[in-house]
Write an enzyme that holds these catalytic residues in place. Structure first.
Site, PDB file in Angstrom:
ATOM      1  NE  ARG A  15       8.461 -12.671   6.458  1.00  0.00           N
ATOM      2  CZ  ARG A  15       7.934 -11.605   7.008  1.00  0.00           C
ATOM      3  NH1 ARG A  15       7.132 -11.408   8.032  1.00  0.00           N
ATOM      4  NH2 ARG A  15       8.877 -10.996   6.612  1.00  0.00           N
ATOM      5  CB  VAL A  63       7.803  -7.442  -6.489  1.00  0.00           C
ATOM      6  CG1 VAL A  63       7.662  -9.093  -5.648  1.00  0.00           C
ATOM      7  CG2 VAL A  63       7.148  -7.211  -4.838  1.00  0.00           C
ATOM      8  CB  SER A 141      -6.013  -4.199   2.443  1.00  0.00           C
ATOM      9  OG  SER A 141      -5.872  -3.822   4.050  1.00  0.00           O
ATOM     10  CE1 TYR A 153      -0.604  -2.789   3.671  1.00  0.00           C
ATOM     11  CE2 TYR A 153      -2.582  -2.581   3.994  1.00  0.00           C
ATOM     12  CZ  TYR A 153      -1.832  -3.499   3.877  1.00  0.00           C
ATOM     13  OH  TYR A 153      -2.172  -4.986   3.699  1.00  0.00           O
ATOM     14  CB  ALA A 154      -5.217   3.896   3.217  1.00  0.00           C
ATOM     15  CB  ALA A 156      -0.541   1.193  -2.244  1.00  0.00           C
ATOM     16  CE  LYS A 157      -1.879  -4.156   0.621  1.00  0.00           C
ATOM     17  NZ  LYS A 157      -1.631  -5.487  -0.461  1.00  0.00           N
TER      18      LYS A 157
END
Ligand code: NAP
Length: 250
Positions: A15, A63, A141, A153-154, A156-157
Site C-alpha cells: 500500500r 525486512v 524523510s 524515526y528521525a 533512523a532516517k
C-alpha cells in the site's frame, strides 16, 4: 528508461508509497517483486500490475528479519534470474515524546527502517555486484532533520542518509548507484496515523501541512514514485550518494 530485462524488488509495497513505486517501475517496463510484511497486500499490488499489462510476483517479507530478506532476494533470482533495482520503502512509526518513548518503540523503528535497509541492501548487492549493475533507492524523510515526537524515526532516517552515502562509495565501482528520497508530508496511512495520534482530523491536518509548503499542497505517493523511478533509470548512472527532498518546498 528502464530496460525490459530489469528486475526491481520493492519492500513495503502492499500500500501507500511502496505500491505507487512498484506500479510506476512496472509501467516503465521493470519486472517487479512486490514485497510486504503480509502477503495479502503484496498480492493486491502485484495483481494490479499484472492487470495493467505488467509483470509482478508477490512475496511476504519482514525486512527486519535476515532470513526473510535473504529468501526475498533469492526469490528474485529464482523467478526472474536477476536483481537490478532495490527500493527500500518499508516503514513504521511509533511516535512519542522522548520521556514516553519505550525501548520497544525505539528498537522497532530502528529495526524496520535502518536495519531493514541495511539487511536488504546487503543481501541485494551480492547479486548486483556479480552482475556489475544496480540501483538502490532508500527512504529517508524530512524528519531526518528533526521532528517532535519522532526521536526514533528521525534517528533512523538520518542514519539511512549516512548508509546511502557509504553504499554509494563502496558499490559505485561495481556499476551500482545508491540514492535516497526524503519525502515531506505525503498522503498515506502513515500520515493518517500521525493525525490520529495528535487528535487532529486528517482533513485539517492535511490543510495545515499544505500551507507549510511552497506549492500549497501535500504530496501524493505518485510524487515520490516519480523520483524513485528517476533514480532507478538507466540514465541516472552518474548520480549516486544523493538525498533528494520531495517536499513541495525548500
Ligand atoms: P504506509 O502507508 O504506512 O506503508 C508502509 C508499508 O510498509 C506497509 O505496506 C507496511 O506493511 C510495510 N511494512 C511495515 N513494516 C514492515 C516490515 N517489517 N517489513 C516489510 N514491510 C513492512 O507508509 P508510507 O507513507 O507509504 O511510507 C513509505 C515509506 O516512506 C516509509 O519508509 C516512510 O518512512 C517514508 N516516508 C513517508 C512519509 C509520509 O508522509 N507518508 C514521509 C517521509 C517518509 P503492512 O501493510 O503489513 O503494515
Amino acid at each position: 528508461m528502464i530496460e525490459a530485462k530489469r528486475v526491481a524488488v520493492v519492500t513495503g509495497a502492499g500500500r501507500g508509497i511502496g505500491a505507487a513505486c512498484a506500479k510506476s517501475l512496472a509501467r516503465k517496463g521493470a519486472q517487479v517483486i512486490v514485497s510486504d510484511l503480509l502477503l495479502d497486500g503484496a498480492e493486491q499490488t502485484a495483481e494490479a500490475i499484472v492487470a495493467a499489462g505488467g509483470q509482478a510476483v508477490a512475496v511476504a517479507c519482514d525486512v527486519s528479519v535476515r532470513e526473510d530478506v535473504e529468501s526475498l532476494m533469492n526469490r528474485s533470482m529464482e523467478v526472474y534470474g536477476r536483481l537490478d533495482i532495490l527500493v527500500n520503502n518499508a516503514g513504521i512509526i511509533r511516535d512519542n515524546l522522548i520521556h514516553k518513548m519505550t525501548d520497544d518503540d525505539f528498537d522497532q523503528v530502528i529495526g524496520v527502517h535502518l536495519k531493514g535497509t541495511w539487511l536488504c541492501s546487503q543481501a541485494a548487492q551480492r547479486h548486483m555486484v556479480a552482475n556489475r549493475y544496480g540501483r538502490i533507492i532508500n527512504f529517508s524523510s524530512t524528519s531526518a532533520l528533526g521532528n517532535r515526537g519522532q526521536a526514533n524515526y528521525a534517528a533512523a532516517k538520518a542514519g539511512i542518509q549516512g548508509l546511502t552515502k557509504t553504499l554509494a562509495i563502496e558499490l559505485g565501482r561495481f556499476g551500482i548507484t545508491c540514492n535516497a528520497v526524503a519525502p515531506g508530508f505525503i498522503e498515506s496511512d502513515m500520515t493518517k496515523e500521525t493525525a490520529a495520534r495528535i487528535g487532529v482530523e486528517f482533513a485539517a491536518f492535511k490543510e495545515m501541512a499544505a500551507r507549510e509548503t511552497a506549492v500549497l499542497r501535500i504530496g501524493t505517493p505518485e510524487d515520490v514514485a516519480y523520483a524513485v523511478t528517476f533514480f532507478a533509470s538507466e540514465e541516472a548512472a552518474f548520480i549516486t550518494g544523493q538525498v533528494l527532498y520531495i517536499r513541495g518546498g525548500v
